[in-house]
Design a protein around this motif. Structure first.
Motif, PDB file in Angstrom:
ATOM      1  N   GLY A  37       0.741  -1.214  -0.133  1.00 19.86           N
ATOM      2  CA  GLY A  37      -0.084   0.117   0.113  1.00 19.86           C
ATOM      3  C   GLY A  37       0.894   1.231  -0.132  1.00 19.86           C
ATOM      4  O   GLY A  37       2.072   1.224   0.130  1.00 19.86           O
ATOM      5  N   GLN A  38       0.097   2.301  -0.065  1.00 15.77           N
ATOM      6  CA  GLN A  38       0.837   3.741  -0.299  1.00 15.77           C
ATOM      7  C   GLN A  38       0.687   4.553   1.092  1.00 15.77           C
ATOM      8  O   GLN A  38      -0.335   4.401   1.730  1.00 15.77           O
ATOM      9  N   ALA A  39       1.552   5.505   1.366  1.00 15.66           N
ATOM     10  CA  ALA A  39       1.322   6.660   2.175  1.00 15.66           C
ATOM     11  C   ALA A  39       2.349   7.707   1.774  1.00 15.66           C
ATOM     12  O   ALA A  39       3.280   7.377   1.011  1.00 15.66           O
ATOM     13  N   THR A  40       2.353   8.589   2.445  1.00 13.06           N
ATOM     14  CA  THR A  40       2.800   9.912   2.082  1.00 13.06           C
ATOM     15  C   THR A  40       4.678   9.617   1.952  1.00 13.06           C
ATOM     16  O   THR A  40       4.855  10.145   0.812  1.00 13.06           O
ATOM     17  N   GLN A  41       5.455   8.899   2.757  1.00 16.10           N
ATOM     18  CA  GLN A  41       6.788   8.899   2.610  1.00 16.10           C
ATOM     19  C   GLN A  41       6.973   8.305   1.352  1.00 16.10           C
ATOM     20  O   GLN A  41       7.932   8.441   0.529  1.00 16.10           O
ATOM     21  N   ARG A  42       6.166   7.133   0.881  1.00 15.41           N
ATOM     22  CA  ARG A  42       6.512   6.233  -0.252  1.00 15.41           C
ATOM     23  C   ARG A  42       6.194   6.884  -1.427  1.00 15.41           C
ATOM     24  O   ARG A  42       6.899   6.904  -2.340  1.00 15.41           O
TER      25      ARG A  42
END
Ligand code: ADP
Ligand code: ZN
Ligand code: ZN
Length: 757
Positions: free
Chosen positions: A508-513
């Motif tokens: 999944g995705q989040a801001t850092q990635r």
């Protein structure tokens, strides 16, 4: 009138002092006065259960119902009087309505310094004013400091020390002879941060703004809620400023402006300061130091501060000459306090406005359904024909600045163009275009960290929090797994704790990635990330925002922190990465929130001369929410949501409260809640003839996060179409809970008008 009631002059020498304390008991405590000078509203120090506590004097009495020889004496009395009758009346209402002990309500409303056992000293300062016209020839040729000083005094009705400090560091020396000659006089005031940076740029109001300002000003001096429904960038703030100018023209009058999170919108404060520079303005929020907070609070309480800008707690600030309240972004859920007394600052503001007989202006591009319902009432909802609109609705339908147009909104169907590392080809291309044109882009993903899940592909292990029923979020930079619910942290395991497989994958995705992906895709671009992790320091956001304004950032990646109120002239693209989980959430408020969030974030695009574009990645492009968003038709969307709520009997068509309980052992929670349900149903059955609408008591259930910080949680929802009946039921339920044998073994609390359970 909402003026400060002077505390009764009655001081009694040997009488009884009745105080409230910060203890969970809803009653007054009697003490003997050993001969101190004590007034109602005073802070006193009293002995209580082997400790010393701050008490607030509610009354002075001749007699106590307790035998006098059993009473202890007041230890000390401070001569500050934090409360007036109007504020105490508001706090009394809140304690009753939210079913929270009055003493704790009262004490919690104070700045920390006033809850401590010491006198509240505030630094006194002076205000300087010209007492007579400046005689010709007073200023000699080389007296630059003197000349600047006189000019500042001529331009402002009064100058305080900091303003004069801006004029010259040598102002004190130059001021002395002026004071001696009587040309300048001064008076002592509470310290206030001032502003010399005045702006007189005042756009001519458009017709809708003019109408809004005139309507509200036409109804001053009495209770009237206004809903200022204006699309993003429609000039709501400009309307507030004009209202303030008019209201503050009356000597002494004060205005309270409430905002969801002040540190997220430094621009707003700056605009008020510069446009209303002749009026003293203070802010009240959690980023102030305790001494600043006390100082600002005292400035509001003394009437010295004419404008107070604050977050939710500021709704309780005593303001003796309060003439108007303004709540910006009234739909924002940060107005709801989530622990202690779970009040909603918007609702408290309405009660306060009613008690003080003043107007209250609620502003939003996406009003809460509660406010929308109150403003449109039966007009648009024949199903509830008895509902009369109690708020008056004002609309701003266009962007105010000459060139600014509302952005165009498109959905990208991710079932046809699957995203790679979180980004669809269309979005990547759109970003690339902006980079080429030297314009800015904003990518919105409401999850901080690197990835929401760490997964073992061999045995399907997932990193769970040890204390909560939740997944740990991977924070790669710090090499940590962190629980966003309880804050627990663990080092990232080198191999799967379950099967030993070294190949653990972030999912999944989040801001850092996303930030990392963007840096790889566009190595020349300047990327900045904005979320709770990057914006912890006090001025970090301000610095970042000025970097954006200065054109030093090409792509912003961030959470909802970015959605609020910022005005970026060169930002022409907003990409929304992943919102589908909210589309089909079991929480009935999820779509209302999502709509507001997307409308806000979309509102960041195209605020300058260049048109804006919003691209939303979704697997459900046909969803009604997106259709409403594309046509920016909040009214229609709100109307359909309201119909749904009326059919389902959810707020705002009904009122709800939840009683929550938690303990290390769920069996105790379950027992307590089962008993509660039973008792509450019995109460309703007994009282049936007194209720025109029957309260409904649902069976106990567990919340989404069933275990939080090692506590097993459960709640019971109480619902009723009639507020009064629900309040009666709650009253009985709370009294019942205090008597329950388990009540000391578990934690229980009441959340009236709960937003989250
Ligand atoms: P909102 O608070 O509704 O988002 P603002 O008050 O911030 O809107 O206004 C958006 C922009 O439009 C600001 O740059 C503001 O200076 C400008 N503006 C507001 N009213 C007018 C007006 N009547 N004429 C020209 N520009 C305006
Ligand atoms: Zn494994
Ligand atoms: Zn946790």
């Amino acid at each position: 009138m909402c003026s400060a009631v002077t505390p009764t002059q009655a001081t009694s020498d040997a009488g009884i002092v009745r105080v409230v304390l910060d203890v969970p008991l809803d009653r007054w405590f009697d003490y003997l006065n050993p001969g101190l000078d004590i007034r109602e509203g005073n802070r006193v120090v009293v002995p209580f259960a082997g400790r010393q506590l701050i008490g607030i004097v509610m009354a002075l009495a001749e007699k106590s119902e307790f035998p006098e020889h059993k009473l202890k004496a007041v230890i000390q009395a401070f001569d500050d009087v934090p409360f007036d009758a109007a504020t105490l009346k508001l706090l009394r209402f809140c304690a009753d309505y939210y079913h929270y002990p009055f003493g704790q309500t009262v004490l919690a409303s104070l700045p920390l310094r006033l809850r401590q056992i010491k006198p509240a000293v505030s630094r006194k300062m002076w205000m300087y004013q010209l007492a007579k016209p400046v005689p010709d020839g007073l200023i000699g040729k080389r007296q630059l400091v003197l000349s600047k000083l006189i000019t500042a005094l001529q331009q402002h009705e009064e100058c305080n020390e900091a303003m004069l400090g801006e004029v010259s560091s040598g102002w004190r020396k130059a001021m002395l002879p002026l004071l001696e000659s009587g040309l300048v006089t001064r008076r002592e005031v509470v310290a206030i941060r001032p502003s010399l940076t005045a702006s007189d740029h005042e756009p001519a109001l458009n017709e809708e703004q003019e109408h809004a300002v005139n309507s509200i000003l036409g109804a001053l001096g009495r209770f009237q809620p206004w809903l200022l429904f204006g699309v993003t960038g429609s000039g709501k703030t400009e309307v507030y400023i004009r209202l303030l100018q008019a209201v503050l023209a009356e000597p002494k009058s004060q205005v309270l402006i409430m905002v969801p999170e002040i540190n997220l919108t430094p621009q707003l404060e700056g605009r008020f300061r510069s446009r209303l520079s002749q009026f003293s303005l203070v802010t009240l929020h959690s980023h102030l130091s305790e001494s600043e907070r006390l100082q600002n609070w005292q400035a509001a309480q003394s009437g010295e501060a004419r404008i107070v800008i604050g977050t939710r707690l500021s709704v309780f600030t005593p303001m003796p000459h309060l003439k108007m309240m303004i709540l910006d972004e009234e739909h924002d859920s940060s107005y709801k306090q989530q622990d202690g007394m779970r009040y909603h600052a918007r609702d408290v503001a309405l009660v306060r406005a009613k008690q003080c007989k003043i107007p209250v202006v609620l502003g939003s591009a996406t009003p809460s359904l509660e406010s929308w319902y109150n403003a449109t009432g039966s007009i648009e909802h024949p199903a509830k024909a008895n509902k009369q609109p109690t708020y008056r609705l004002l609309k701003l339908t266009k962007r105010a600045a000459a060139q600014a147009k509302l952005p165009r909104i498109f959905c990208i169907d991710i079932t046809h163009s699957p995203p790679e590392a979180g980004l669809t080809p269309q979005l990547k291309q759109a970003i690339e275009q902006r980079l080429k044109r030297g314009e800015q882009s904003l990518l919105f993903i409401n999850r901080r960290g690197y990835a929401p899940v760490l997964h073992c592909s061999a045995c399907q292990w997932l990193a769970d929090c040890r204390r909560c029923s939740a997944k740990m979020v991977l924070h790669l930079r710090q090499r940590l797994l962190r629980c966003h619910h309880c804050g627990d942290e663990q080092a990232v395991p080198l191999q799967c704790p379950s099967c030993g497989n070294p190949d653990l994958r972030p999912v999944g995705q989040a801001t850092q990635r996303i930030e990392e992906t963007l840096q790889q895709l566009f190595p020349q671009a300047r990327v900045a990330r904005v979320d709770r992790d990057t914006i912890q320091a006090k001025d970090a956001l301000t610095e970042l925002l000025s970097a954006v304004h200065a054109g030093k950032i090409d792509i912003l990646v961030g959470t909802q922190m970015l959605a609020k109120g910022h005005d970026f002239a060169n930002l022409t693209l907003v990409g929304v990465l992943d919102t589908d989980s909210a589309l089909y959430s079991p929480d009935y408020r999820a779509s209302e929130r999502l709509f507001a969030q997307l409308m806000q974030v979309a509102g960041r695009a195209g605020r300058g001369e260049k048109p804006g574009e919003v691209l939303i990645q979704t697997a459900f492009p046909q969803h009604a929410l997106f259709a409403a968003l594309q046509t920016q038709n909040y009214a229609e969307f709100a109307g359909s949501l309201l119909q749904e709520r009326i059919v389902l009997q959810f707020p705002p068509a009904t009122y709800i409260a939840v009683m929550k309980a938690e303990a290390a052992d769920y069996a105790l929670v379950s027992q307590f809640l089962e008993d509660l349900t039973h008792a509450a149903r019995e109460f309703v059955a007994q009282q049936a003839s007194n209720f025109s609408e029957m309260p409904i008591i649902y069976d106990p259930v567990r919340p989404g996060i069933a275990r939080l910080n090692r506590m097993e949680r459960g709640y019971v929802m109480l619902q009723c179409a009639q507020r009064n009946a629900l309040q009666q039921l709650l009253h009985a339920a709370v009294a019942w809970a205090w008597q329950h044998p388990l009540q000391a073994k578990i934690r229980w609390m009441v959340d009236v008008d709960a937003l989250d359970y």
